[in-house]
Design a protein around this motif. Structure first.
Motif, PDB file in Angstrom:
ATOM      1  N   THR A  27       1.801  -0.214   8.642  1.00 15.90           N
ATOM      2  CA  THR A  27       1.694  -0.500   7.096  1.00 15.90           C
ATOM      3  C   THR A  27       3.702  -0.921   6.670  1.00 15.90           C
ATOM      4  O   THR A  27       4.141   0.029   7.422  1.00 15.90           O
ATOM      5  CB  THR A  27       0.879   0.823   5.789  1.00 15.90           C
ATOM      6  OG1 THR A  27       1.375  -0.035   4.693  1.00 15.90           O
ATOM      7  CG2 THR A  27       1.999   1.516   6.217  1.00 15.90           C
ATOM      8  N   ASP A  29      -5.921  -3.698  -2.582  1.00 12.86           N
ATOM      9  CA  ASP A  29      -5.524  -3.571  -1.477  1.00 12.86           C
ATOM     10  C   ASP A  29      -5.113  -4.935  -0.882  1.00 12.86           C
ATOM     11  O   ASP A  29      -5.612  -4.936   0.295  1.00 12.86           O
ATOM     12  CB  ASP A  29      -5.317  -2.215  -0.653  1.00 12.86           C
ATOM     13  CG  ASP A  29      -4.323  -1.718   0.252  1.00 12.86           C
ATOM     14  OD1 ASP A  29      -3.586  -2.627   0.328  1.00 12.86           O
ATOM     15  OD2 ASP A  29      -4.440  -1.330   0.901  1.00 12.86           O
ATOM     16  N   GLU A  52      -2.780  -5.791   1.180  1.00  8.03           N
ATOM     17  CA  GLU A  52      -2.402  -5.521   2.614  1.00  8.03           C
ATOM     18  C   GLU A  52      -3.199  -5.491   3.578  1.00  8.03           C
ATOM     19  O   GLU A  52      -4.060  -5.947   4.860  1.00  8.03           O
ATOM     20  CB  GLU A  52      -1.459  -3.953   2.416  1.00  8.03           C
ATOM     21  CG  GLU A  52      -0.829  -4.347   4.072  1.00  8.03           C
ATOM     22  CD  GLU A  52      -0.383  -2.751   3.840  1.00  8.03           C
ATOM     23  OE1 GLU A  52       1.103  -3.300   5.158  1.00  8.03           O
ATOM     24  OE2 GLU A  52      -0.171  -1.191   3.258  1.00  8.03           O
ATOM     25  N   TYR A  79      -4.973  -7.688   7.043  1.00  6.19           N
ATOM     26  CA  TYR A  79      -4.879  -7.175   8.233  1.00  6.19           C
ATOM     27  C   TYR A  79      -6.100  -6.711   8.677  1.00  6.19           C
ATOM     28  O   TYR A  79      -6.583  -7.157   9.911  1.00  6.19           O
ATOM     29  CB  TYR A  79      -4.502  -5.380   8.223  1.00  6.19           C
ATOM     30  CG  TYR A  79      -2.904  -5.277   8.174  1.00  6.19           C
ATOM     31  CD1 TYR A  79      -2.105  -6.085   7.998  1.00  6.19           C
ATOM     32  CD2 TYR A  79      -2.553  -3.723   7.756  1.00  6.19           C
ATOM     33  CE1 TYR A  79      -0.553  -6.156   7.698  1.00  6.19           C
ATOM     34  CE2 TYR A  79      -1.100  -3.795   7.188  1.00  6.19           C
ATOM     35  CZ  TYR A  79      -0.219  -4.894   7.348  1.00  6.19           C
ATOM     36  OH  TYR A  79       1.694  -4.835   7.018  1.00  6.19           O
ATOM     37  N   VAL A 126       9.011  -6.386  -0.167  1.00  6.51           N
ATOM     38  CA  VAL A 126       8.334  -4.827  -0.004  1.00  6.51           C
ATOM     39  C   VAL A 126       8.711  -3.085  -0.336  1.00  6.51           C
ATOM     40  O   VAL A 126       8.231  -3.067  -1.054  1.00  6.51           O
ATOM     41  CB  VAL A 126       7.267  -5.104   1.329  1.00  6.51           C
ATOM     42  CG1 VAL A 126       7.066  -3.826   1.307  1.00  6.51           C
ATOM     43  CG2 VAL A 126       6.928  -5.853   1.625  1.00  6.51           C
ATOM     44  N   LEU A 137       2.687  -6.591  -3.991  1.00  5.92           N
ATOM     45  CA  LEU A 137       1.758  -6.663  -4.238  1.00  5.92           C
ATOM     46  C   LEU A 137       1.149  -7.422  -4.572  1.00  5.92           C
ATOM     47  O   LEU A 137      -0.046  -8.364  -4.175  1.00  5.92           O
ATOM     48  CB  LEU A 137       1.457  -5.668  -5.175  1.00  5.92           C
ATOM     49  CG  LEU A 137       1.459  -4.423  -3.946  1.00  5.92           C
ATOM     50  CD1 LEU A 137       1.203  -2.552  -4.242  1.00  5.92           C
ATOM     51  CD2 LEU A 137       0.331  -3.770  -2.718  1.00  5.92           C
ATOM     52  N   LEU A 169       0.949 -10.589  -2.459  1.00  2.00           N
ATOM     53  CA  LEU A 169       0.177 -10.422  -1.496  1.00  2.00           C
ATOM     54  C   LEU A 169      -1.221 -10.671  -1.902  1.00  2.00           C
ATOM     55  O   LEU A 169      -1.626 -11.212  -0.948  1.00  2.00           O
ATOM     56  CB  LEU A 169       0.579  -9.022  -0.534  1.00  2.00           C
ATOM     57  CG  LEU A 169       1.214  -8.759   0.006  1.00  2.00           C
ATOM     58  CD1 LEU A 169       1.747  -7.455   0.331  1.00  2.00           C
ATOM     59  CD2 LEU A 169       1.455  -9.961   1.494  1.00  2.00           C
ATOM     60  N   ILE A 195       3.426 -10.082   7.712  1.00  7.06           N
ATOM     61  CA  ILE A 195       4.011  -9.618   6.214  1.00  7.06           C
ATOM     62  C   ILE A 195       5.360  -8.692   6.754  1.00  7.06           C
ATOM     63  O   ILE A 195       5.798  -8.198   7.774  1.00  7.06           O
ATOM     64  CB  ILE A 195       3.744  -8.688   5.786  1.00  7.06           C
ATOM     65  CG1 ILE A 195       2.174  -9.026   5.356  1.00  7.06           C
ATOM     66  CG2 ILE A 195       4.720  -8.170   4.169  1.00  7.06           C
ATOM     67  CD1 ILE A 195       1.357  -7.720   5.183  1.00  7.06           C
ATOM     68  N   ASN A 204       9.205  -7.553   4.946  1.00  7.17           N
ATOM     69  CA  ASN A 204      10.271  -6.969   4.475  1.00  7.17           C
ATOM     70  C   ASN A 204      11.284  -7.231   3.465  1.00  7.17           C
ATOM     71  O   ASN A 204      12.064  -6.831   4.352  1.00  7.17           O
ATOM     72  CB  ASN A 204       9.744  -5.730   4.244  1.00  7.17           C
ATOM     73  CG  ASN A 204      10.923  -4.353   3.618  1.00  7.17           C
ATOM     74  OD1 ASN A 204      11.135  -5.211   2.110  1.00  7.17           O
ATOM     75  ND2 ASN A 204      10.699  -3.540   3.448  1.00  7.17           N
TER      76      ASN A 204
END
Length: 466
Positions: free
Chosen positions: A62, A101, A103, A107, A127, A135, A138, A163, A165
């Motif tokens: 994560t 969520d 993410e 996933y 991120v 978020l 995303l 993803i 960062n």
């Protein structure tokens, strides 16, 4: 205004901010950020020394570390171990507990693909430094991925999303770009977020011929910057032109001053375009005030502007200088008309500005009530259980554009050729997504006005102007 009065006004603004921050955070979560009921703060650890490998994930770790459910943690561990069945079960269970969520949604879709054939794209986002913005973006990407993978995929081939960062840091964005262009599985990039990061990484994407579509970078420097760099957000030229037109034609005002941040590519871009647009409309910008200066004084700036006959205050602030821009709003006391760019389009403006911000007009890329014909608001509410922000909508558009390009030709060069084609069109959040030869989206901006209202639970709302 005297120094004493200025201090009193700023103290009032602080009291108002503290007094309503709980309500404002709730609204930001549910309305502006797409329902993230747990507002995140930037990660406490110093991640400036993270390796590029640590900054990227397809589900094996994560990246958004705030408020992770135990089930999500187990699902990610299972995905890292290539136990896809367990990963699917755990991530589905986690999403029943935490519906919003993105993410986990991404996933989960990646887990369903497993080791099968796929087309891969990566999101480059802040991120670590701005998880709420990450978020928001995303959610748009996850919604587009979810839709295509549950409706036949891309001619039968599902979309996989990674993803990265980048912390909105140009140097890190460039390093991530170097890594992505070396991975031949990656066929497109959504991002980066800021104009500075997009311009830095864009040099690499251009040299190595990998398409990147930014949903949020507005600087005019991005126009014609590269054949491989596109954006779904209107440029600052469009925003400035709309604001200048509104000022001269609707407000019938001719003299403005601009507040901007000389250290921000976006802010400088919006300021310069507004100055030019006002001149073309027959008006003038009599002064420019740099919010980044250490000796900046909102009171002295407004006093000088008034002496010069200014009728309008244009706030071309960026996120880093928003607080100073809101000082201007408070001290102005509604004496001069207020205009602003999209970085002013935040709940904090409603919280702090309150009555003093009423009737301020902003040029924004998208408003959830701006197109009554679109079914995107309804679909996004069903998925995230809340209204979503403009960043979500334009990230959705960027992802849909990549999907449409991959349907035509699922190669790096094929994606670029498809997006550049005069007959290209993808179905977006508020209509068709098409690009000009410059890489800019062929679209207009939305003007919104701050009015008293109940939707935000701050007592004030942004409402679209027709």
């Amino acid at each position: 205004m005297s120094q004493k009065n200025e201090t009193a006004v700023l103290a009032l603004a602080l009291v108002l901010t503290v007094g309503i921050v709980g309500v404002g955070a709730w609204w930001f979560a549910n309305q502006n950020s797409g329902g993230n009921l747990n507002i995140l703060t930037p990660n406490q650890k110093n991640d400036s020394n993270l390796s590029i490998q640590e900054r990227m994930s397809f589900g094996e770790k994560t990246l958004i570390t705030g408020d992770i459910t135990p089930l999500k943690k187990e699902g990610i561990q299972a995905l890292a171990a290539q136990n896809y069945a367990k990963a699917i079960t755990n991530l589905e269970s986690s999403l029943k507990l935490k519906l919003n969520d993105p993410e986990a949604v991404i996933y989960l879709n990646n887990a369903r693909i497993g080791s099968g054939k796929n087309y891969t794209i990566v999101a480059s986002l802040p991120v670590g430094t701005d998880p709420n913005v990450a978020l928001e973006i995303l959610r748009g990407i996850a919604q587009a991925q979810n839709e295509v993978n549950t409706s036949g995929a891309i001619k039968g081939v599902p979309l996989k999303v990674g993803i990265a960062n980048d912390n909105d840091n140009p140097a890190i964005s460039k390093q991530i770009a170097v890594s992505l262009v070396k991975n031949q599985q990656v066929l497109g990039v959504v991002g980066p977020n800021t104009s500075d990061a997009t311009l830095a990484a864009g040099d690499i994407y251009n040299a190595e011929q990998l398409v990147a579509i930014s949903p949020t970078s507005t600087s005019v420097k991005i126009s014609n910057f590269s054949r491989y760099v596109f954006r779904t957000v209107p440029s600052d030229f469009m925003a400035a032109r709309s604001l200048a037109n509104y000022m001269v034609k609707k407000l019938q005002k001719k003299n403005a001053v601009v507040f901007f941040n000389s250290q921000s590519n976006y802010s400088q871009s919006l300021k310069s375009e507004f100055v030019s647009s006002v001149s073309l409309e027959g008006g003038q910008v009599s002064s420019e005030f740099d919010l980044s200066k250490t000796d900046f004084s909102a009171a002295k700036s407004i006093e000088q502007a008034t002496k010069q006959g200014a009728e309008v205050l244009m706030l071309a602030a960026n996120a880093e200088t928003l607080d100073k821009a809101l000082q201007v709003v408070q001290i102005n006391q509604k004496k001069l008309n207020l205009l602003g760019g999209d970085d002013i389009y935040t709940v904090k403006t409603l919280e702090v500005g309150r009555e003093q911000a009423v009737d301020m007009v902003l040029a924004v890329p998208w408003h959830i009530k701006g197109n009554s014909q679109s079914d995107f608001p309804q679909k996004s509410r069903q998925l995230w259980r809340a209204d979503v922000s403009w960043r979500t909508a334009l990230a959705y558009d960027a992802t849909r554009a990549l999907i449409a390009a991959l349907e035509r030709n699922p190669t790096r060069s094929g994606v670029q050729q498809a997006l550049s084609s005069s007959d290209f069109s993808a179905s977006g959040a508020s209509g068709a997504v098409r690009f000009l030869p410059s890489g800019d989206r062929n679209t207009s901006v939305q003007l919104v006005k701050i009015v008293p209202g109940t939707r935000s639970r701050t007592g004030y709302d942004f409402e679209p102007l027709q």
